[in-house]
Design an enzyme around this catalytic site. Sequence first.
Site, PDB file in Angstrom:
ATOM      1  N   TYR A 184      43.004  47.246  49.887  1.00  0.00           N
ATOM      2  CA  TYR A 184      42.652  45.878  49.516  1.00  0.00           C
ATOM      3  C   TYR A 184      43.018  44.898  50.631  1.00  0.00           C
ATOM      4  CZ  TYR A 184      42.587  41.574  46.718  1.00  0.00           C
ATOM      5  OH  TYR A 184      42.336  40.310  46.240  1.00  0.00           O
ATOM      6  N   ARG A 187      57.854  36.811  41.527  1.00  0.00           N
ATOM      7  CA  ARG A 187      57.612  36.699  42.969  1.00  0.00           C
ATOM      8  C   ARG A 187      56.902  35.397  43.343  1.00  0.00           C
ATOM      9  NH1 ARG A 187      52.895  41.304  44.004  1.00  0.00           N
ATOM     10  NH2 ARG A 187      51.111  40.049  43.346  1.00  0.00           N
ATOM     11  N   ASP A 240      23.978  44.245  41.311  1.00  0.00           N
ATOM     12  CA  ASP A 240      25.000  45.134  41.861  1.00  0.00           C
ATOM     13  C   ASP A 240      25.102  44.845  43.353  1.00  0.00           C
ATOM     14  OD1 ASP A 240      26.558  47.185  42.855  1.00  0.00           O
ATOM     15  OD2 ASP A 240      25.581  48.763  41.705  1.00  0.00           O
ATOM     16  N   ARG A 271      48.984  47.812  48.478  1.00  0.00           N
ATOM     17  CA  ARG A 271      47.673  47.159  48.515  1.00  0.00           C
ATOM     18  C   ARG A 271      46.980  47.480  49.846  1.00  0.00           C
ATOM     19  NH1 ARG A 271      48.778  46.650  44.008  1.00  0.00           N
ATOM     20  NH2 ARG A 271      48.666  44.818  42.636  1.00  0.00           N
ATOM     21  N   SER A 283      40.707  40.710  35.220  1.00  0.00           N
ATOM     22  CA  SER A 283      40.839  41.835  36.141  1.00  0.00           C
ATOM     23  C   SER A 283      42.299  42.219  36.336  1.00  0.00           C
ATOM     24  CB  SER A 283      40.210  41.485  37.494  1.00  0.00           C
ATOM     25  OG  SER A 283      40.458  42.486  38.449  1.00  0.00           O
ATOM     26  N   ILE A 306      46.610  35.479  40.483  1.00  0.00           N
ATOM     27  CA  ILE A 306      45.901  34.646  39.516  1.00  0.00           C
ATOM     28  C   ILE A 306      45.756  35.427  38.213  1.00  0.00           C
ATOM     29  CG2 ILE A 306      43.875  33.214  39.106  1.00  0.00           C
ATOM     30  CD1 ILE A 306      45.504  32.458  41.625  1.00  0.00           C
ATOM     31  N   LYS A 307      46.004  34.778  37.100  1.00  0.00           N
ATOM     32  CA  LYS A 307      45.924  35.457  35.811  1.00  0.00           C
ATOM     33  C   LYS A 307      44.471  35.551  35.370  1.00  0.00           C
ATOM     34  CE  LYS A 307      48.198  35.890  31.352  1.00  0.00           C
ATOM     35  NZ  LYS A 307      49.206  35.332  30.414  1.00  0.00           N
ATOM     36  N   THR A 308      43.858  36.669  35.654  1.00  0.00           N
ATOM     37  CA  THR A 308      42.457  36.918  35.342  1.00  0.00           C
ATOM     38  C   THR A 308      42.341  38.155  34.455  1.00  0.00           C
ATOM     39  OG1 THR A 308      42.156  38.349  37.263  1.00  0.00           O
ATOM     40  CG2 THR A 308      41.767  35.975  37.578  1.00  0.00           C
TER      41      THR A 308
END
Length: 248
Positions: free
Chosen positions: A149, A208, A60, A146, A186, A182-184
């Site tokens: 972030y 976009r 962690d 965002r 998450s 990015i295609k993750t």
Amino acid sequence: MSGRLRGKRCLITAAGAGIGRESALACAREGALVLATDIDAQALASLAAESGSIQTQVLDVTRPEDIDAFVSAQCAFDVLFNCAGYVHQGSILDCDRDAWRRSFAINVDAMYSLCRAVLPGMLAQGRGSIINMSSVASSIKGVPNRFAYSTTKAAVIGLSKAIAADFVTQGVRCNAICPGTIKTPSLSERVAALGGDQEAVWKSFIERQPMGRLGDPKEIAALVVYLASDESSFTTGQTHIIDGGWSN
């Protein structure tokens, strides 16, 4: 395998899925001994089953005492890839103090703790490459909803440049990676959490991007391998934008 990372010890966080996982596999394919960490033990077990060069440890990164104990029990690392991150959705008015603190704890404080823990070993051996995950959604480009972030990822750029400047004469390099969308897994989880018309949400992400598609985690992993390797030995203190032209 071409052996671009042969003999290097690499520590990678958030290696259970997405960019972290692909980076662990890519580094292992290039000959590195990878120590992959995550909070998801099951994901780590799956990763370790794919490569004999990957060791795993549940960690962690928001617990500095766990980081210190973990790193002190290891030999020095040649590469640290700080990949763990958290994306808060919303503007400053949607970001209460708990969300603000969580964003910094995962996105910035964890990097501070890990960099501080591994640097003495790197300095003792006179070499090392630290790679920190930032984002185009930072000081590179303003992105709606965002706030927390983007603020933390801008801090990552400053952290990376400061470390690079402090240790440039001692063999340790530090760079930041700034991906676009990015295609993750998450991202898929965040889209699902938004509810509503998910197909429309995915379409908006793709539209976009000037290239008309999302990035693949393997494309980021390729950059991680380069920055981890001696091929990038003249590169430090840089923000490496890999976003399909989104920030142009």
